[in-house]
Design a protein around this motif. Structure first.
Motif, PDB file in Angstrom:
ATOM      1  N   ARG A  86       0.854  -1.198   0.000  1.00  0.00           N
ATOM      2  CA  ARG A  86       0.000   0.000   0.000  1.00  0.00           C
ATOM      3  C   ARG A  86       0.876   1.229   0.000  1.00  0.00           C
ATOM      4  NH1 ARG A  86      -3.084  -1.849   5.132  1.00  0.00           N
ATOM      5  NH2 ARG A  86      -2.077  -3.774   4.597  1.00  0.00           N
ATOM      6  N   ILE A  87       0.255   2.364  -0.205  1.00  0.00           N
ATOM      7  CA  ILE A  87       1.010   3.625  -0.209  1.00  0.00           C
ATOM      8  C   ILE A  87       0.468   4.502   0.900  1.00  0.00           C
ATOM      9  CG2 ILE A  87       1.602   5.659  -1.589  1.00  0.00           C
ATOM     10  CD1 ILE A  87       0.908   3.836  -4.093  1.00  0.00           C
ATOM     11  N   LEU A  88       1.349   4.965   1.758  1.00  0.00           N
ATOM     12  CA  LEU A  88       0.945   5.901   2.805  1.00  0.00           C
ATOM     13  C   LEU A  88       0.846   7.283   2.182  1.00  0.00           C
ATOM     14  CD1 LEU A  88       0.636   6.895   5.827  1.00  0.00           C
ATOM     15  CD2 LEU A  88       3.128   7.097   5.818  1.00  0.00           C
ATOM     16  N   ILE A  89      -0.279   7.932   2.397  1.00  0.00           N
ATOM     17  CA  ILE A  89      -0.475   9.272   1.849  1.00  0.00           C
ATOM     18  C   ILE A  89      -0.643  10.240   3.010  1.00  0.00           C
ATOM     19  CG2 ILE A  89      -2.000  10.742   0.436  1.00  0.00           C
ATOM     20  CD1 ILE A  89      -0.742   8.602  -1.254  1.00  0.00           C
ATOM     21  N   LEU A  90       0.161  11.277   3.035  1.00  0.00           N
ATOM     22  CA  LEU A  90      -0.005  12.329   4.040  1.00  0.00           C
ATOM     23  C   LEU A  90      -0.604  13.531   3.331  1.00  0.00           C
ATOM     24  CD1 LEU A  90       3.435  11.918   5.833  1.00  0.00           C
ATOM     25  CD2 LEU A  90       1.204  11.131   6.649  1.00  0.00           C
ATOM     26  N   LYS A  91      -1.750  13.999   3.821  1.00  0.00           N
ATOM     27  CA  LYS A  91      -2.447  15.119   3.178  1.00  0.00           C
ATOM     28  C   LYS A  91      -2.047  16.417   3.854  1.00  0.00           C
ATOM     29  CE  LYS A  91      -6.823  14.865   2.369  1.00  0.00           C
ATOM     30  NZ  LYS A  91      -8.218  14.740   2.805  1.00  0.00           N
ATOM     31  N   LYS A  92      -1.720  17.386   3.050  1.00  0.00           N
ATOM     32  CA  LYS A  92      -1.340  18.693   3.610  1.00  0.00           C
ATOM     33  C   LYS A  92      -2.561  19.598   3.704  1.00  0.00           C
ATOM     34  CE  LYS A  92       3.406  18.496   2.148  1.00  0.00           C
ATOM     35  NZ  LYS A  92       4.496  19.040   1.356  1.00  0.00           N
TER      36      LYS A  92
END
Ligand SMILES: Nc1nc2c(ncn2[C@@H]2O[C@H](COP(=O)(O)OP(=O)(O)O)[C@@H](O)[C@H]2O)c(=O)[nH]1
Ligand SMILES: Nc1ncnc2c1ncn2[C@@H]1O[C@H](COP(=O)(O)OP(=O)(O)O)[C@@H](O)[C@H]1O
Length: 404
Positions: A86-92
């Motif tokens: 999976r891909i970890l996504i950090l939202k700004k």
């Protein structure tokens, strides 16, 4: 030995990606897992809508996968950290409870869906700090006293237990409130939502459709409470077979005569409905006792005695306490508050977020996000995230190189 900082691309500009022309539209973030490069994000009124496309290096072409799960809402920027499946996504620039997401690209759920649909599938799942308490599944024939016992538990320990509000196509009874006792739903709508994968389990019971939505269980866990499910034996079997770990309790009546008396005295069903429920009760009791689905079988003869036994099971099995003391309320899961400006790198299963805040005096802080014990995932939340905030100046801890 830690691996080198992972391929991280923050806020990519439009155009080429590693020499590949993007299919269309501006994109912001990219991550590579296996043979596939995923492009996540697209401009939309100054913010990013969260779209996904991937480049399959084997096929040499762009693919638009079927995107499942609850999509994150638009944001001002994204960082992507590829993990194994999976891909970890950090939202700004998002609210603190909406900053961590996962795009699943090769998890068990995604592989199942790919098989089912015959297309490329990716699935969104929101990341949550900490673990959910193990849910309690309570089953038993209609009129045995499940609702009464659950109400007693919730009344005595309101901060510890939360009820999973099921969907049903049956009509509400006099005192029942939509969204509290059940989500009362049209059959066609519920069938559509079942097809969309929104339900953890569902079953046809006494001629109506009943089901537990993924969201119903997640909402209770979000509130830091242990979820209680009141579902029939078919539903319990489905949950047993699912990835949700739970404790299963079956409630038996002292006799069929007493069950009939309770159903009639409750006065909520027509004669026809009572007879149908009594006919089904026999089979449910047989299955409950013999199916090995249930960890505990409780006889509800005297209500107070049964309630005490239910409490002691939950205490011993789930809380590991000797006496039933009023446990302190579970704290609501913690949230990370990321600033707009940070850089991200990865060492083993630790994600290092280097926060840069510029003001009168510039200061830096590190957040170490541990993704080694992830639990759950699409179509629900991804739990088991842990983090540690480190003030790099006060600790003299100044760089990721010192981490092992
Ligand atoms: N499988 C499943 N069964 C449910 C669900 N919600 C309720 N039930 C079961 O449906 C049956 C009928 O529930 P209800 O109409 O409220 O009647 P009652 O049990 O007589 O109060 C009971 O056995 C419930 O445990 C659900 O979400 N899934
Ligand atoms: N141990 C008990 N002895 C006598 N009556 C009971 C007992 N437990 C529950 N009842 C009553 O039986 C009826 C059915 O209980 P309820 O909790 O609605 O059952 P369920 O949710 O399993 O359908 C209710 O009127 C309730 O007050």
């Amino acid at each position: 030995m830690g691996e080198a900082p992972a391929l991280l691309v923050d806020d990519l500009q439009d155009g080429a990606l590693n020499g590949l022309e993007l299919e269309n539209g501006p994109c912001k973030t990219t991550a590579t897992v296996g043979d596939k490069t995923y492009v996540i994000g697209g401009a939309d009124d100054g913010t990013l809508s969260v779209q996904v496309q991937n480049f399959d290096r084997n096929l040499g072409e762009w693919v638009r996968p079927t995107v499942q799960g609850t999509k994150p809402v638009a944001c001002k920027g994204l960082s992507a950290v590829p993990l194994e499946d999976r891909i970890l996504i950090l939202k700004k620039g998002s609210k603190s409870d909406d900053q961590i997401w996962f795009l699943e690209v090769d998890t068990q759920y995604v592989r199942q869906q790919q098989k089912l649909l015959g297309t490329e599938v990716v699935a969104w799942s929101k990341g949550v700090i900490g673990n959910a308490e193990k849910p309690v599944v309570i089953s038993g024939p209609s009129g045995v006293g499940k609702g009464t016992l659950i109400s007693m538990l919730m009344k005595e320990f309101p901060s510890m237990f939360g009820f999973s509000v099921s969907h049903t196509t049956r009509a509400p009874r006099g005192m029942e409130k939509d969204g509290v006792h059940y989500h009362f739903t049209e059959k066609s709508i519920m069938e559509k939502e079942i097809k969309e994968g929104k339900f953890l389990e569902f079953a046809s019971v006494h001629g109506n459709l009943y089901g537990t939505s993924v969201e119903a269980v997640e909402l209770v866990a979000d509130a830091g409470k242990r979820c209680i499910l009141d579902i029939d034996v078919q539903g319990a079997r489905s949950v047993r077979a699912s990835s949700l770990e739970a404790i299963f309790i079956f409630i038996c009546p002292p006799s069929m005569e007493e069950l009939e008396k309770r159903l009639r005295d409750r006065g909520t069903e027509t004669e026809e409905q009572i007879l149908k429920r009594l006919r089904n009760a026999q089979a449910e009791i047989e299955q409950g006792k013999s199916s090995r689905i249930f960890d505990f079988i409780l006889y509800n003869d005297k209500l107070e005695d049964c309630y005490e036994r239910l409490k002691s099971i939950i205490v011993q099995k789930l809380l590991g306490l000797d006496g039933f003391v009023t446990a302190p309320p579970k704290s609501v899961p913690r949230e990370i508050d990321l600033p707009m400006d940070y850089s991200v790198s990865k060492i083993d299963s630790k994600i290092i977020i280097n926060c840069i805040s510029s003001g009168e005096k510039e200061s830096k802080n590190l957040i170490m996000l541990d993704v080694s014990s992830l639990k759950g995932g699409a179509p629900g939340r991804t739990r088991g995230l842990n983090f540690q905030a480190i003030d790099s100046f006060s600790t003299g801890f100044n760089g990721i190189d010192q981490l092992s």
